[in-house]
Design a protein around this motif. Structure first.
Motif, PDB file in Angstrom:
ATOM      1  N   GLN A 225       0.827  -1.205   0.000  1.00  0.00           N
ATOM      2  CA  GLN A 225       0.000   0.000   0.000  1.00  0.00           C
ATOM      3  C   GLN A 225       0.862   1.256   0.000  1.00  0.00           C
ATOM      4  N   ALA A 226       1.853   1.303   0.905  1.00  0.00           N
ATOM      5  CA  ALA A 226       2.710   2.484   0.981  1.00  0.00           C
ATOM      6  C   ALA A 226       3.513   2.655  -0.304  1.00  0.00           C
ATOM      7  N   GLY A 227       4.058   1.544  -0.844  1.00  0.00           N
ATOM      8  CA  GLY A 227       4.827   1.638  -2.087  1.00  0.00           C
ATOM      9  C   GLY A 227       3.986   2.109  -3.248  1.00  0.00           C
ATOM     10  N   THR A 228       2.719   1.672  -3.306  1.00  0.00           N
ATOM     11  CA  THR A 228       1.822   2.093  -4.387  1.00  0.00           C
ATOM     12  C   THR A 228       1.496   3.579  -4.284  1.00  0.00           C
ATOM     13  N   MET A 229       1.217   4.044  -3.062  1.00  0.00           N
ATOM     14  CA  MET A 229       0.808   5.438  -2.875  1.00  0.00           C
ATOM     15  C   MET A 229       1.963   6.411  -3.088  1.00  0.00           C
ATOM     16  N   PHE A 230       3.204   5.984  -2.775  1.00  0.00           N
ATOM     17  CA  PHE A 230       4.358   6.898  -2.836  1.00  0.00           C
ATOM     18  C   PHE A 230       5.359   6.457  -3.899  1.00  0.00           C
ATOM     19  N   ARG A 231       4.849   5.848  -4.965  1.00  0.00           N
ATOM     20  CA  ARG A 231       5.748   5.305  -5.977  1.00  0.00           C
ATOM     21  C   ARG A 231       6.500   6.381  -6.759  1.00  0.00           C
ATOM     22  N   ASN A 232       6.010   7.611  -6.753  1.00  0.00           N
ATOM     23  CA  ASN A 232       6.719   8.659  -7.491  1.00  0.00           C
ATOM     24  C   ASN A 232       7.839   9.299  -6.667  1.00  0.00           C
ATOM     25  N   GLY A 233       7.999   8.845  -5.406  1.00  0.00           N
ATOM     26  CA  GLY A 233       9.111   9.331  -4.581  1.00  0.00           C
ATOM     27  C   GLY A 233       8.883  10.659  -3.908  1.00  0.00           C
ATOM     28  N   ARG A 234       7.682  11.220  -3.983  1.00  0.00           N
ATOM     29  CA  ARG A 234       7.387  12.505  -3.338  1.00  0.00           C
ATOM     30  C   ARG A 234       6.082  12.386  -2.550  1.00  0.00           C
ATOM     31  N   PRO A 235       6.140  12.594  -1.237  1.00  0.00           N
ATOM     32  CA  PRO A 235       7.349  12.779  -0.417  1.00  0.00           C
ATOM     33  C   PRO A 235       8.143  11.491  -0.268  1.00  0.00           C
ATOM     34  N   LYS A 236       9.345  11.613   0.269  1.00  0.00           N
ATOM     35  CA  LYS A 236      10.196  10.447   0.446  1.00  0.00           C
ATOM     36  C   LYS A 236       9.616   9.557   1.541  1.00  0.00           C
ATOM     37  N   LEU A 237       9.541   8.265   1.256  1.00  0.00           N
ATOM     38  CA  LEU A 237       8.912   7.309   2.171  1.00  0.00           C
ATOM     39  C   LEU A 237       9.977   6.454   2.849  1.00  0.00           C
ATOM     40  N   GLU A 238       9.842   6.309   4.155  1.00  0.00           N
ATOM     41  CA  GLU A 238      10.699   5.410   4.930  1.00  0.00           C
ATOM     42  C   GLU A 238       9.822   4.379   5.625  1.00  0.00           C
ATOM     43  N   LEU A 239      10.134   3.111   5.441  1.00  0.00           N
ATOM     44  CA  LEU A 239       9.375   2.026   6.061  1.00  0.00           C
ATOM     45  C   LEU A 239      10.232   1.359   7.128  1.00  0.00           C
ATOM     46  N   ASP A 240       9.661   1.203   8.309  1.00  0.00           N
ATOM     47  CA  ASP A 240      10.325   0.501   9.405  1.00  0.00           C
ATOM     48  C   ASP A 240       9.321  -0.523   9.949  1.00  0.00           C
ATOM     49  N   ILE A 241       9.210  -1.627   9.250  1.00  0.00           N
ATOM     50  CA  ILE A 241       8.197  -2.642   9.552  1.00  0.00           C
ATOM     51  C   ILE A 241       8.890  -3.881  10.101  1.00  0.00           C
ATOM     52  N   GLU A 242       8.691  -4.142  11.379  1.00  0.00           N
ATOM     53  CA  GLU A 242       9.303  -5.309  12.015  1.00  0.00           C
ATOM     54  C   GLU A 242       8.496  -6.571  11.684  1.00  0.00           C
ATOM     55  N   PRO A 243       9.177  -7.671  11.414  1.00  0.00           N
ATOM     56  CA  PRO A 243       8.449  -8.926  11.201  1.00  0.00           C
ATOM     57  C   PRO A 243       7.701  -9.339  12.468  1.00  0.00           C
ATOM     58  N   LEU A 244       6.469  -9.725  12.322  1.00  0.00           N
ATOM     59  CA  LEU A 244       5.670 -10.149  13.466  1.00  0.00           C
ATOM     60  C   LEU A 244       5.829 -11.651  13.671  1.00  0.00           C
ATOM     61  N   PRO A 245       5.973 -12.098  14.921  1.00  0.00           N
ATOM     62  CA  PRO A 245       6.142 -13.535  15.166  1.00  0.00           C
ATOM     63  C   PRO A 245       4.917 -14.356  14.793  1.00  0.00           C
ATOM     64  N   ALA A 246       3.755 -13.734  14.810  1.00  0.00           N
ATOM     65  CA  ALA A 246       2.519 -14.430  14.444  1.00  0.00           C
ATOM     66  C   ALA A 246       1.534 -13.402  13.901  1.00  0.00           C
ATOM     67  N   ARG A 247       0.599 -13.862  13.102  1.00  0.00           N
ATOM     68  CA  ARG A 247      -0.385 -12.946  12.537  1.00  0.00           C
ATOM     69  C   ARG A 247      -1.368 -12.482  13.599  1.00  0.00           C
ATOM     70  N   PRO A 248      -1.664 -11.180  13.647  1.00  0.00           N
ATOM     71  CA  PRO A 248      -2.701 -10.692  14.559  1.00  0.00           C
ATOM     72  C   PRO A 248      -4.065 -11.220  14.138  1.00  0.00           C
ATOM     73  N   PRO A 249      -5.069 -11.079  14.991  1.00  0.00           N
ATOM     74  CA  PRO A 249      -6.438 -11.451  14.596  1.00  0.00           C
ATOM     75  C   PRO A 249      -6.867 -10.666  13.358  1.00  0.00           C
ATOM     76  N   PRO A 250      -7.710 -11.251  12.519  1.00  0.00           N
ATOM     77  CA  PRO A 250      -8.118 -10.567  11.275  1.00  0.00           C
ATOM     78  C   PRO A 250      -8.675  -9.163  11.499  1.00  0.00           C
ATOM     79  N   ALA A 251      -9.483  -8.985  12.548  1.00  0.00           N
ATOM     80  CA  ALA A 251     -10.067  -7.660  12.802  1.00  0.00           C
ATOM     81  C   ALA A 251      -8.986  -6.634  13.129  1.00  0.00           C
ATOM     82  N   VAL A 252      -7.958  -7.067  13.869  1.00  0.00           N
ATOM     83  CA  VAL A 252      -6.864  -6.157  14.224  1.00  0.00           C
ATOM     84  C   VAL A 252      -6.031  -5.844  12.989  1.00  0.00           C
ATOM     85  N   GLU A 253      -5.773  -6.846  12.153  1.00  0.00           N
ATOM     86  CA  GLU A 253      -5.044  -6.615  10.901  1.00  0.00           C
ATOM     87  C   GLU A 253      -5.752  -5.589  10.034  1.00  0.00           C
TER      88      GLU A 253
END
Length: 347
Positions: A225-253
């Motif tokens: 989603q973030a890559g699609t929305m900011f694919r033109n590079g403006r503004p500059k996007l930084e992603l800091d997404i930690e791998p989750l040990p397990a999937r959250p509940p669907p409603a929380v996701e």
């Protein structure tokens, strides 16, 4: 002949009076000769002062209106009245008061019973604000639904419908055309239109719900989603997404994804930022999402906009919370804390 009751010593009468006052759920102020003689613990909290600090002060100083104070302190027993009182720090609060005269050990005392209404006012104001937010959110939901239906109607009828019609006309032309070259051209055109139609149907389905969320999980969906929305590079996007040990509940996701989607959309529409950061991390038993930017921010008057109300509601629906810090000079930070265990709804 029955025994004559022995009078209770004045000190014991006073002790029992103060003990009784301390057991009451309302504030009690004991006044003697126009000054505060004693207060119970409830009154001390109401006036935000220690009992010793109130003892000996002029009772009239507790009131915002001296005339109202005189009426309660001097007149015969007074039924409930709503007046403004003054806390130790000078803050005024609305209270319901009644007064009673009492004689203990030959001393004339005045008992003031105080019921703090400021908490009730705060709760009422909060309920009114939540009611306004609910109405605004309802209007937003209806508006979004109509916009989505209008978009789908336009795409299906005016675009995809026309392409399917073109495919049909091309197929009919194939039936009547015996020229091999012409048939090859028509067939190539049908294949091209079909590819375009498939792509548009896929884009429509992505708008409704990204398949990455179901197939690959929250982290991949956020990156997409973030890559699609900011694919033109403006503004500059930084992603800091930690791998989750397990999937959250669907409603929380889903709540986390939609909050991120709305936050990133707000950055593109309003922030005029040069840099935006999306962070996702697990902290103990909660999931933390943070979207921050260095844009123009907004003032407190805009903190209850429809988009923010919707994000708060999404967080609350899964038992979480959402905080927004914004300053016109330093940008905006949206932080959501969502439980990794979605509470079961009441049955």
């Amino acid at each position: 002949m029955p025994d004559t009751p022995v009078p209770m010593p004045p000190a014991e009468c006073e002790r029992q009076l103060l003990a009784l006052a301390d057991a009451l759920p309302v504030g009690v102020v004991v006044v003697q000769d126009g000054r505060v003689y004693a207060v119970n613990s409830v009154a001390a909290r109401q006036f935000a002062a220690q009992p010793r600090a109130l003892s000996g002060c002029l009772a009239q100083a507790l009131f915002a209106d001296p005339d109202a104070a005189a009426a309660l302190l001097d007149e015969p027993p007074v039924q409930e009245r709503q007046l403004s009182l003054r806390r130790a720090d000078g803050e005024l609060f609305r209270a319901e008061l009644s007064a009673r005269a009492l004689e203990v050990g030959g001393r004339a005392l005045r008992l003031l019973f105080v019921c703090d209404l400021s908490e009730s006012d705060r709760i009422r104001d909060q309920l009114e604000r939540q009611h306004d937010e609910l109405q605004a959110m309802t209007r937003r939901v209806l508006s979004v639904q109509e916009d989505e239906r209008r978009t789908l109607s336009h795409e299906l009828h005016d675009d995809i419908g026309q392409q399917i019609t073109a495919i049909k006309l091309g197929a009919m032309a194939l039936q009547d055309d015996t020229d091999p070259v012409r048939r090859a051209e028509i067939l190539a055109e049908i294949i091209e239109i079909t590819d375009q139609t498939v792509a548009k149907v896929r884009n429509l389905s992505l708008l409704l719900r990204p398949p990455q969320l179901d197939a690959l999980g929250l982290e991949a969906a956020l990156r997409w989603q973030a890559g699609t929305m900011f694919r033109n590079g403006r503004p500059k996007l930084e992603l800091d997404i930690e791998p989750l040990p397990a999937r959250p509940p669907p409603a929380v996701e889903l709540a986390c994804f939609r909050i991120a989607q709305e936050s990133l959309t707000n950055v593109l529409r309003h922030a005029q930022a040069r840099h935006v950061t999306l962070r996702l991390a697990r902290q103990d038993d909660s999931l933390t999402l943070e979207v921050s930017d260095d844009g123009r921010g907004f003032s407190g008057d805009d903190a209850n906009g429809l988009g923010l109300v919707t994000m708060r509601e999404r967080a609350q629906q899964v038992g979480g919370r959402l905080d927004v810090d914004s300053d016109p000079a330093h940008g905006t930070r949206v932080r959501a804390e969502l439980p990794l265990q979605h509470p079961e709804p009441d049955r």
